[in-house]
Design a protein around this motif. Structure first.
Motif, PDB file in Angstrom:
ATOM      1  N   LEU A 113       1.523  -1.341  -0.135  1.00 55.82           N
ATOM      2  CA  LEU A 113       0.076   0.092  -0.031  1.00 55.82           C
ATOM      3  C   LEU A 113       0.480   1.517  -0.468  1.00 55.82           C
ATOM      4  O   LEU A 113       0.923   1.927  -1.031  1.00 55.82           O
ATOM      5  CB  LEU A 113      -1.382  -0.031   0.677  1.00 55.82           C
ATOM      6  CG  LEU A 113      -1.990  -1.109   1.553  1.00 55.82           C
ATOM      7  CD1 LEU A 113      -2.774  -0.919   2.564  1.00 55.82           C
ATOM      8  CD2 LEU A 113      -3.016  -0.695  -0.177  1.00 55.82           C
ATOM      9  N   MET A 138       1.969   4.352  -3.101  1.00 59.57           N
ATOM     10  CA  MET A 138       1.051   5.726  -2.361  1.00 59.57           C
ATOM     11  C   MET A 138       2.523   6.894  -2.358  1.00 59.57           C
ATOM     12  O   MET A 138       2.544   7.685  -3.404  1.00 59.57           O
ATOM     13  CB  MET A 138       1.068   5.436  -1.213  1.00 59.57           C
ATOM     14  CG  MET A 138      -0.229   5.411  -0.953  1.00 59.57           C
ATOM     15  SD  MET A 138      -1.159   5.081   1.123  1.00 59.57           S
ATOM     16  CE  MET A 138      -1.037   6.656   2.073  1.00 59.57           C
ATOM     17  N   SER A 165      -7.099  10.567   6.705  1.00 58.30           N
ATOM     18  CA  SER A 165      -7.628  11.780   5.520  1.00 58.30           C
ATOM     19  C   SER A 165      -8.552  12.479   6.264  1.00 58.30           C
ATOM     20  O   SER A 165      -8.568  13.715   5.579  1.00 58.30           O
ATOM     21  CB  SER A 165      -8.784  10.642   4.995  1.00 58.30           C
ATOM     22  OG  SER A 165      -8.266   9.246   4.763  1.00 58.30           O
ATOM     23  N   ALA A 199      -7.730  -1.323  -1.801  1.00 59.70           N
ATOM     24  CA  ALA A 199      -6.873  -0.913  -2.818  1.00 59.70           C
ATOM     25  C   ALA A 199      -7.846   0.327  -3.070  1.00 59.70           C
ATOM     26  O   ALA A 199      -8.168   1.377  -3.275  1.00 59.70           O
ATOM     27  CB  ALA A 199      -6.861  -1.872  -4.270  1.00 59.70           C
ATOM     28  N   TYR A 246      -9.758   1.952  -0.574  1.00 61.99           N
ATOM     29  CA  TYR A 246      -9.019   3.044   0.308  1.00 61.99           C
ATOM     30  C   TYR A 246      -8.352   4.318  -0.208  1.00 61.99           C
ATOM     31  O   TYR A 246      -8.797   5.680   0.104  1.00 61.99           O
ATOM     32  CB  TYR A 246      -9.602   2.523   1.007  1.00 61.99           C
ATOM     33  CG  TYR A 246     -10.177   2.558   2.562  1.00 61.99           C
ATOM     34  CD1 TYR A 246      -9.797   3.462   3.577  1.00 61.99           C
ATOM     35  CD2 TYR A 246     -11.611   2.257   2.429  1.00 61.99           C
ATOM     36  CE1 TYR A 246     -10.815   4.385   3.701  1.00 61.99           C
ATOM     37  CE2 TYR A 246     -12.271   3.028   3.762  1.00 61.99           C
ATOM     38  CZ  TYR A 246     -11.714   4.588   4.208  1.00 61.99           C
ATOM     39  OH  TYR A 246     -12.784   4.815   5.345  1.00 61.99           O
ATOM     40  N   VAL A 247      -7.192   3.064  -0.650  1.00 61.05           N
ATOM     41  CA  VAL A 247      -5.947   4.138  -0.368  1.00 61.05           C
ATOM     42  C   VAL A 247      -6.815   5.265  -1.944  1.00 61.05           C
ATOM     43  O   VAL A 247      -6.293   6.108  -1.726  1.00 61.05           O
ATOM     44  CB  VAL A 247      -5.024   3.171  -0.988  1.00 61.05           C
ATOM     45  CG1 VAL A 247      -3.855   4.325  -1.630  1.00 61.05           C
ATOM     46  CG2 VAL A 247      -4.918   2.293   0.704  1.00 61.05           C
ATOM     47  N   SER A 264      -8.942   7.778  -1.058  1.00 63.22           N
ATOM     48  CA  SER A 264      -8.558   8.754  -0.135  1.00 63.22           C
ATOM     49  C   SER A 264      -7.148   9.334  -0.842  1.00 63.22           C
ATOM     50  O   SER A 264      -7.163  11.009  -0.621  1.00 63.22           O
ATOM     51  CB  SER A 264      -8.092   8.606   0.853  1.00 63.22           C
ATOM     52  OG  SER A 264      -7.450   7.102   0.586  1.00 63.22           O
TER      53      SER A 264
END
Lengths: 502, 343, 160
Positions: A391, A395, B12, C137, C139-140, C143
């Motif tokens: 993840l 990012m 967030s 997936a 979610y990221v 956001s």
């Protein structure tokens, strides 16, 4: 002078000025954190916002941004091995290994306190040196700048993580890359292959994003762990307190690095990108007991951060005294001053001294706020390191590429970042550290320009007949010899003991 | 999995709150609400309702310099004086010695929604291969013209222009031979029969500092760059490139008095506002009128004078066009001189 | 020339860079070419030394001093065990896949607005390459997308 300081303090604390400072801090921390964005973008963004505001509020907000950026950038440097701004590059060397060992809180706490205290120190020195500042600025001419660049580049030898020869090769490569672009001193266009984009040379921000953020994200994803490499993450709060105290445990190193930062700040044109490497190199050289540099030595975090923030205080000297900005950020700050009717320069000290005090207060205050905000927010970010790399990795890549794009709104920067990312990855893989490359890329331009300028003005002997220049040269020489001698001695010891090489 | 979801959610949320706050603040500061009051602009023929949306104003340098500052002073006045009060949004496009930004203005749609600032030195890039023709731009007007001041370092052994002429040789600090100050210095010294040896720098601030430090004898820079050093006594003015003596330096002779009046046309730094070639008549007229109104506003004049440190020399679009074409012919004429000095 | 692996190719690549630098530098005026020329020659020499030392044992044994490693040498010994090279092959395969993703993302970013490209990349990458659940997936991706929108919508007014 007493009355002026008090006057300035009361102006400064008059609401809503503190509110604006806090807003500046928030924005500065955020922009510092995001790779590709930094103080310059934040300041340029806020300048029109300050139109309707009073002078004090405007200064408060803008300086608030400036003060918060170095710490904000250290957060991403420590947690993600991604320097938020070029001046946080050195913080990754030991900050990230600490994160990998589960000690992110420790590193962040140390960064916060050394950033704050470094700023305070820089300001104290600023106030002491203000009368002398003029002399210092004037004493630095072409040979001195050259020697400073040389000294910065010689840090490569100290910091070469890998074989010295490979470090040298990386450094030479970096120097060659720094020749790209239009060179004002020789008036020629070099290595641009006909593109407009390379006219100004290889931009540091996207190159750094590639070399540090992207290549390390690639490495992380290949290794496949989480950021903390499976190590147990220690309690963030206690880690932070430990980190905050760590500065006091290494107080003299902190002081020395703050001095380095302040001096570099005073000299216009040499920026944060230099100060953090010099401070780091200095720390490596002057540590006697149990150095763990590159593997999570907390001194490797304290040193660059202290010098980064101290430099901001120092940078106010040429800005305020001469109206000469030392960096892009101070240039924008100057522009904002002028828009509000102030004319920085020799006159400002006489006509409007309260302004200077307000700047000083704003710097201190913003660093305090940045520390608080940063630590509070970082507590949540530190939890990030528990997330799987599948993840985090993408990012980081996304943030990096978008940051490269946003830095100057140019798509070419994205391409550059990717190219350097791939380059950086392979360099690391085959034993060539990218640190010498970065240092050389940052300083190479100044090195070449001042070399030619010295030759044009005083000829070759100019390097050695001027006291400061000669002094710096000798210092550099000593800096280079010491690790050599140390290594020789260590090798000799090993031979005597009949052991294997380290 | 649930645990991690909660963390990212918290993150967030915090980010969003922070940013919303900043967003609101910045949004309020950047553009005023667009009032729907439509002002008549006299006898405009077409029925277009220009401007109907935001106007982009391109500055081809990084934020912080004088061109940037002057433009930012101008912007809110343009906004005020244009019909429909559109937002005038500043966009910095640095790179390539102005050429990247100028190219962007050149390539923009000539509908009046993109304008920008130029300087008379941009002709150099045009002469060395850039793809624009500055004489074809749609000129709106001259924002300011900086008077050049020739000054000696207080540490120099020369004390006046005559001293330099007598010696026949001088060390001068410039930005570069292809920049306005460098060319100006080259031509001036050449005319006066003084052989220059140049030290080049990255910018005009650095060039000024070289004089302050005494690394060079002579610098020739715009008023707003050099004034503070003259006031502090580090630089001594020996000639001003304006038709009359400057109020700030009553004892300093003009270039005319020294006998080189022809140089007045060559040694100057003009900030010119314009748009891409081919803009329609009516749109251009609206922009020019708004520009003129802004220039006449006493508040504008006051702000500009404070920023520039001297009287502001504005001008109409004809003046701007004239300056640009003269600059082109000057630089063309001296191309060989530049090359000769560029060893 | 035994052992011409990726490491060796990389060194040759850098040597090539130096060569290009040298050749191009001859076309610049004397002051401009001075430093780049020296640098290019240095680079070629250094890379030649390093290459010979590691990949041409016949010459390499005279150049032992070049091979001295410092604190954090990346080079592992060439003890060629089968499982080692198998692991390396896997790593290289993964690397090339990642590079493909990276370049594809960069290219898409040039054509499509970042507001779309970023969530798309995140979504696809995390799910397909990372092997995580759809939920993470999405979610990221969501956001990050919102974050970008908020942040760059501000900036959108001035730069992008």
């Amino acid at each position: 002078m007493q009355t002026e300081i008090l006057q300035a303090l009361s102006d400064f604390l008059a609401w809503p000025t503190p509110l604006f400072i806090i807003l500046g801090v928030l924005l500065g921390t955020l922009f510092g954190f995001l790779p590709g964005l930094g103080g310059a973008q934040a300041l340029a963004l806020l300048t029109p916002v300050t139109y309707g505001m009073e002078v004090n509020q405007a200064i408060g907000m803008l300086v608030g941004v400036m003060g918060a950026v170095p710490f904000g950038g250290s957060i991403s440097a420590i947690l993600l091995n991604t320097p938020g701004t070029p001046q946080n590059a050195a913080t990754t060397f030991d900050g990230f290994p600490l994160t990998q060992q589960g000690k992110a809180g420790y590193a962040l706490g140390a960064s916060a306190s050394s950033s704050l205290l470094g700023a305070v120190f820089g300001i104290v020195v600023l106030m002491v040196l203000l009368p002398l500042g003029r002399y210092v600025v004037l004493a630095f001419s072409y040979p001195e700048y050259f020697m400073m660049a040389l000294m910065g580049i010689s840090v490569i030898a100290v910091v070469s993580m890998g074989s010295i020869w490979k470090g040298l090769a990386a450094g030479v490569f970096g120097l060659l890359l720094s020749s790209v672009g239009y060179d004002p001193v020789t008036g020629s266009l070099r290595y641009t292959f006909g593109t407009d984009y390379l006219y100004d040379g290889i931009r540091i921000v996207p190159a750094l994003i590639g070399l540090f953020s992207i290549s390390s994200a690639l490495e992380l994803m290949i290794k496949g762990d989480s950021l903390s490499s499976g190590n147990k993450v220690e309690n963030v709060n206690s880690g932070m307190s430990k980190g905050i105290i760590a500065v006091f445990k290494n107080f003299w190193l902190f002081i020395r690095c703050s001095i380095i930062g302040t001096v570099i700040g005073i000299i216009p044109g040499v920026g944060g990108a230099v100060s953090n490497f010099l401070a780091y190199g200095h720390a490596v050289q002057t540590t006697r007991d149990k150095p763990l540099f590159g593997q999570g030595d907390i001194r490797g975090v304290i040193a660059p951060q202290a010098s980064d923030t101290a430099k901001d205080g120092g940078a106010m000297v040429p800005t305020m005294i001469f109206g000469i900005p030392g960096s892009v950020e101070t240039a924008i700050l100057l522009g904002a001053f002028i828009l509000h009717g102030l004319q920085p320069g020799p006159r400002l000290l006489m006509e409007n001294p309260t302004v200077i005090y307000i700047v000083i207060f704003a710097l201190v205050f913003s660093n305090i706020m940045a520390g608080i905000v940063g630590l509070a927010g970082a507590r949540y970010l530190a939890k990030l390191i528990e997330l799987p790399v599948a993840l985090i990795g993408p990012m980081i890549i996304a943030l990096s590429l978008v940051g490269a794009y946003a830095s100057e709104g140019s798509y070419h920067d994205v391409i550059l970042a990717v190219v350097f990312g791939i380059l950086g990855f392979f360099m690391n893989k085959f034993g060539f550290s990218s640190v010498p490359l970065v240092i050389a890329l940052v300083l190479g331009g100044m090195l070449q320009t001042t070399f030619h300028q010295t030759l044009a003005s005083t000829g070759f002997q100019g390097f050695f007949t001027r006291p400061i220049s000669l002094g710096l040269f000798i210092l550099t020489f000593v800096m280079l010899i010491v690790p050599f001698v140390k290594a020789r001695r260590a090798a000799k010891n090993n031979l005597d003991q009949g052991g294997e090489s380290i | 999995m649930f645990f991690k979801v909660r963390i990212t959610k918290r993150l967030s949320l915090i980010c969003m709150i922070l940013l919303l706050g900043i967003f609101v603040l910045t949004g309020c500061g950047q553009g005023q609400e667009e009032t729907s009051s439509k002002q008549e602009t006299g006898d405009k023929q077409s029925s277009s309702n220009f401007p109907e949306k935001d106007i982009t104003y391109i500055i081809p340098v990084s934020p912080g310099g004088s061109f940037d500052t002057f433009s930012r002073i101008l912007a809110p006045f343009l906004q005020k004086n244009l019909p429909n009060n559109p937002n005038v949004i500043i966009k910095n496009v640095p790179g390539g010695s102005w050429s990247v930004g100028v190219s962007e203005i050149n390539r923009a749609k000539p509908d009046g929604y993109t304008i920008g600032i130029f300087n008379n030195g941009n002709v150099v890039q045009q002469l060395t291969g850039a793809d624009y023709d500055l004489t074809k731009m749609t000129w709106i007007g001259r924002l300011h013209e900086s008077v050049y001041v020739g000054a000696l370092s207080s540490k120099s052994k020369f004390k006046s222009f005559e001293d330099m002429k007598k010696a026949g040789k001088v060390k001068a600090g410039i930005v570069g031979l292809t920049s306005t100050d460098g060319l100006g210095a080259l031509v001036t010294l050449n005319e006066a029969g003084i052989e220059p040896s140049f030290i080049k720098h990255e910018g005009s601030a650095e060039a000024a500092m070289s004089g302050v430090r005494g690394d060079v004898d002579y610098v020739q820079l715009p008023f707003q760059t050099i004034n503070k050093f003259i006031e502090s006594g580090d630089l001594i003015p020996v000639v001003v490139f304006s038709p009359e003596r400057l109020a700030a330096y009553p004892d300093t002779p003009t270039i005319k008095e020294l006998g080189y009046e022809g140089l007045l046309d060559i040694v100057k730094l003009s900030a010119l506002v314009g748009g891409p070639p081919g803009m329609p008549e009516d749109v251009t007229k609206i922009l020019r009128e708004a520009f003129e109104k802004s220039l006449a506003d006493p508040e504008f004049i006051e702000k500009m004078e404070k920023a520039a440190g001297t009287t502001v020399l504005t001008g109409s679009h004809e003046v701007a066009a004239d300056i640009m074409s003269k600059s082109l012919s000057t630089f063309t004429k001296f191309k060989d001189l530049i090359l000769a000095n560029q060893k | 020339m035994r052992g011409l692996n990726m490491s060796g190719i990389f060194k040759l690549f850098l040597m090539g860079v130096g060569l290009v630098g040298l050749i191009l530098s001859t076309s610049y005026n004397p002051t401009a070419r001075s430093i780049p020329m020296v640098l290019s020659i240095l680079l070629i020499l250094l890379m030649a030394l390093l290459f010979l030392q590691e990949h041409v044992p016949a010459v390499g044994k005279y150049l032992r001093f070049v091979g001295q490693s410092g604190l954090f040498a990346e080079e592992k010994s060439k003890a060629g065990s089968a499982e080692r090279s198998e692991k390396e092959k896997q790593e290289y395969k993964k690397l090339y896949r990642l590079l493909l993703w990276l370049v594809a993302f960069a290219i898409v970013l040039g054509f499509v607005s970042y507001l779309l490209a970023v969530p798309l990349f995140l979504l696809l990458f995390i799910r397909l390459e990372g092997g995580q659940s759809w939920r993470s997936a999405v979610y990221v991706a969501a956001s990050m997308g919102i974050f970008n929108f908020l942040l760059f919508d501000l900036l959108l007014k001035t730069s992008l």
